[in-house]
Design a protein around this motif. Structure first.
Motif, short mmCIF file in Angstrom:
data_model
loop_
_atom_site.label_atom_id
_atom_site.label_comp_id
_atom_site.label_asym_id
_atom_site.label_seq_id
_atom_site.Cartn_x
_atom_site.Cartn_y
_atom_site.Cartn_z
N MET A 193 0.81 -1.23 0.00
CA MET A 193 0.00 0.00 0.00
C MET A 193 0.84 1.27 0.00
O MET A 193 0.34 2.34 -0.36
N THR A 194 2.11 1.17 0.42
CA THR A 194 2.97 2.34 0.43
C THR A 194 4.01 2.20 -0.67
O THR A 194 3.79 1.47 -1.63
N LEU A 195 5.13 2.88 -0.54
CA LEU A 195 6.16 2.82 -1.57
C LEU A 195 7.00 1.56 -1.36
O LEU A 195 7.80 1.48 -0.42
N ASN A 196 6.83 0.60 -2.23
CA ASN A 196 7.55 -0.68 -2.14
C ASN A 196 8.90 -0.54 -2.84
O ASN A 196 8.96 -0.38 -4.05
N LEU A 197 9.97 -0.60 -2.05
CA LEU A 197 11.32 -0.39 -2.59
C LEU A 197 12.09 -1.69 -2.76
O LEU A 197 13.31 -1.66 -2.93
N GLU A 198 11.37 -2.81 -2.74
CA GLU A 198 12.03 -4.09 -3.02
C GLU A 198 12.63 -4.07 -4.42
O GLU A 198 12.05 -3.52 -5.35
N GLY A 199 13.77 -4.68 -4.56
CA GLY A 199 14.37 -4.83 -5.88
C GLY A 199 15.05 -3.59 -6.42
O GLY A 199 15.41 -3.55 -7.61
N THR A 200 15.21 -2.57 -5.58
CA THR A 200 15.95 -1.38 -6.03
C THR A 200 17.43 -1.68 -5.87
O THR A 200 18.03 -1.42 -4.82
N ASN A 201 18.02 -2.22 -6.92
CA ASN A 201 19.37 -2.77 -6.82
C ASN A 201 20.48 -1.74 -7.03
O ASN A 201 21.66 -2.09 -6.96
N THR A 202 20.10 -0.49 -7.28
CA THR A 202 21.09 0.58 -7.37
C THR A 202 20.55 1.80 -6.62
O THR A 202 19.34 1.95 -6.44
N ARG A 203 21.46 2.67 -6.20
CA ARG A 203 21.05 3.91 -5.56
C ARG A 203 20.19 4.74 -6.51
O ARG A 203 19.20 5.36 -6.10
N GLU A 204 20.55 4.72 -7.79
CA GLU A 204 19.81 5.51 -8.78
C GLU A 204 18.38 5.01 -8.93
O GLU A 204 17.44 5.80 -9.04
N ASP A 205 18.22 3.69 -8.91
CA ASP A 205 16.88 3.10 -9.01
C ASP A 205 16.05 3.47 -7.77
O ASP A 205 14.86 3.81 -7.86
N PHE A 206 16.68 3.37 -6.61
CA PHE A 206 16.04 3.75 -5.34
C PHE A 206 15.55 5.20 -5.40
O PHE A 206 14.38 5.50 -5.12
N LEU A 207 16.41 6.10 -5.80
CA LEU A 207 16.05 7.52 -5.84
C LEU A 207 15.01 7.80 -6.91
O LEU A 207 14.13 8.66 -6.73
N ALA A 208 15.06 7.07 -8.01
CA ALA A 208 14.08 7.27 -9.08
C ALA A 208 12.67 6.91 -8.60
O ALA A 208 11.69 7.60 -8.92
#
Length: 555
Positions: free
Chosen positions: A96-111
């Motif tokens: 229901m919130t921001l699911n950050l699973e699988g963000t394998n790079t800092r850039e992907d996380f920030l995007a």
């Protein structure tokens, strides 16, 4: 009594015309986890109990005009899988919130964060969970400076996957009045760079910011519960053991069961010390409520942090950060009275302990409590207390689990997730006692298996695979990762069935497919007891049966 009655009914049926049943499952490749009858083809179910296990031909005697015949078409059937350690509200909230699973790079996380900022009103909170920096290059924690660039006008609170650390931005720090003079709370740490808070908060320090986040409504919390439960059933879990809840959570859970919105079985723990544990000690256990769907008899204590965020309490400093050995999140002397009261009142205790120091100290506390309250003064002679995770152990502490009768509640996926950073955190020597499943089993300890979702993905096939291969989902075996600690497939199956039932005092009702027990089954697309290891990860749940009712079916 129910089991005995069912056995008598079964025996009378063989000799004098069996009573007809509601459902017969036939043509199954059934692993019963019953040593007296390891394999079967068919199961007959009357009400919510098993009345027959055996061959297809012999099951025919229970068939009547209204009996439903379910053809399993050779699919593999196991006793219903139990997740012995998960956080059901967190599973739903992740969706229901921001699911950050699988963000394998800092850039992907920030995007992903930037995308959510664009969808969010100014000044509204942005929350999420699931990032792990150990996969990033370089593997460094994010900072408030990273978030400030993309979210200058929204307070942001993003929890690491393990739930023991969070990164926040400057707006969130300002609302919490955290600056360079703010002291670390007990059991937590405000990480700093050149004396200034850098946005990373560990364990109890997270509460300094989290208390400012608007609480979800009861409707939103119930939605998270039901979303989480729906996901669990589709994955093939028939029961979960929910590792901690507050009083408000318990009210929502009970209402959902009372309204018959929930089919999944739940063993629920109350967080302690605090009001939830106090209420459980005062009011006593709830056993097998809502037609054997809900039990609450356990206090959950969090005793240290996590390895990834360097909050796990170690006996010696971290190999990759010599100025810290982690920390405890509870004071041992404050736990003793609660532990002794729990023994007197028949309340189980389970304690989160990851580091070798935390594990040693909690075993010490358990042992002291057992001596202070001898069996004659206990409501339950065999308390079956548990250590949740038991991740890092010294050679001398491993035998203490069996000696004390303490259950090791472990999550195999932690090992294959941590193999990428545990060697640097611990060094080669301490890895010998890391995720030491086989050593614990050989010492006589009982291990019940779980997933710790949403810390991990929460899929039973990932957990089973991790236990038997001790390799990453890509097939990698970490350096110094002690492959001899992998377990057999029979042992792994037991961790999620019979051992899980024992850990919840349910061995007379669950954990194996045999006459008299509850009709809970997990039906799988492949034979996980025989296929090559990598094929386990491709195996899917095709049917989930709880109390004889097919609650999920892909056919």
């Amino acid at each position: 009594m129910r089991a005995a009655a069912a056995i008598l009914l079964f025996m009378s049926g063989i000799t004098a015309g069996a009573e007809t049943v509601e459902t017969i499952f036939i043509n199954g490749n059934i692993y019963t986890v019953n040593d007296k009858q390891p394999f079967a083809q068919a199961i007959a179910v009357k009400g919510d109990r098993i009345i027959f296990v055996g061959a297809n031909a012999d099951a025919e005697q229970f068939r009547g005009d209204k009996t439903r015949i379910v053809d399993l078409a050779g699919k593999t059937v196991t006793p219903g899988f139990t997740d012995s350690h998960c956080h059901i509200f967190g599973i739903g909230e992740r969706e229901m919130t921001l699911n950050l699973e699988g963000t394998n790079t800092r850039e992907d996380f920030l995007a992903k964060v930037k995308e959510r900022v664009a969808q969010t009103e100014r000044n509204k909170w942005i929350t999420g969970r699931g990032w792990i920096e150990t996969f990033w290059k370089p593997p460094q924690f994010p900072t408030r400076a990273d978030l400030d660039k993309i979210a200058p006008d929204n307070p942001v609170f993003l929890t690491r996957a393990d739930g023991h650390a969070a990164v926040v931005n400057s707006a969130a720090l300002k609302l919490a009045n955290i600056d360079d003079n703010t002291p670390d709370p007990f059991g937590g740490q405000i990480l700093k760079t050149n004396g200034d808070p850098n946005g990373m908060l560990l364990d109890n320090a997270m509460d300094l910011v989290a208390k400012n986040i608007p609480k979800p409504t009861e409707a939103e919390t119930e939605q998270a519960l039901l979303k989480g439960i729906d996901r669990e059933i589709k994955l093939g879990w028939c029961e979960i053991q929910n590792a901690g809840s507050e009083l408000s959570d318990q009210e929502i859970i009970r209402r959902a069961y009372a309204a018959r919105k929930v089919k999944l079985r739940m063993i629920n723990a109350a967080y302690g010390p605090g009001e939830a544990a106090n209420a459980l000690l005062k009011n006593g256990a709830t056993l097998n409520a809502f037609n054997h769907r809900f039990t609450q008899r356990t206090i959950k204590v969090i005793f240290d942090g996590a390895l990834g965020s360097r909050g796990a309490a170690l006996l010696a400093p971290y190999s990759d950060k010599a100025d810290t050995s982690g920390f405890l999140t509870q004071k041992p002397e404050e736990l003793r009275p609660m532990f002794e009261e729990a023994l007197r009142r028949g309340i189980q205790v389970e304690t989160h302990a990851i580091g070798d120091r935390a594990n040693r100290l909690i075993l010490d506390l358990y042992e002291e409590s057992f001596k202070a309250v001898p069996p004659g003064e206990r409501k339950i002679q065999e308390p079956r207390w548990r250590v949740e995770h038991a991740q890092i152990l010294t050679e001398q502490d491993i035998p203490r689990f069996a000696k004390l009768g303490v259950i090791a509640s472990m999550q195999p996926s932690h090992a294959i997730s941590d193999l990428f950073f545990a060697p640097s955190r611990l060094g080669m020597e301490r890895l010998a006692g890391a995720y030491a499943w086989n050593s614990l089993i050989k010492s006589g300890a009982i291990i019940c298996g779980g997933s710790d979702a949403p810390v991990e993905r929460g899929e039973p096939m990932i957990e089973f695979y991790a236990a038997v291969t001790r390799k990453s989902i890509k097939g990698e075996a970490g350096v110094g990762w002690h492959p001899e600690q992998a377990v057999s497939r029979e042992q792994a199956l037991g961790m999620f069935t019979s051992n899980a039932a024992y850990a919840a005092f349910e061995e007379n009702d669950k954990g194996s497919i045999e006459v008299g027990k509850l009709a809970d089954f997990t039906v799988l697309s492949a034979d996980i007891m025989k296929i090559p290891g990598p094929e386990i990860l491709k195996t899917r749940c095709e049917m989930t049966v709880i109390g004889g009712e097919i609650v999920y079916d892909t056919r």
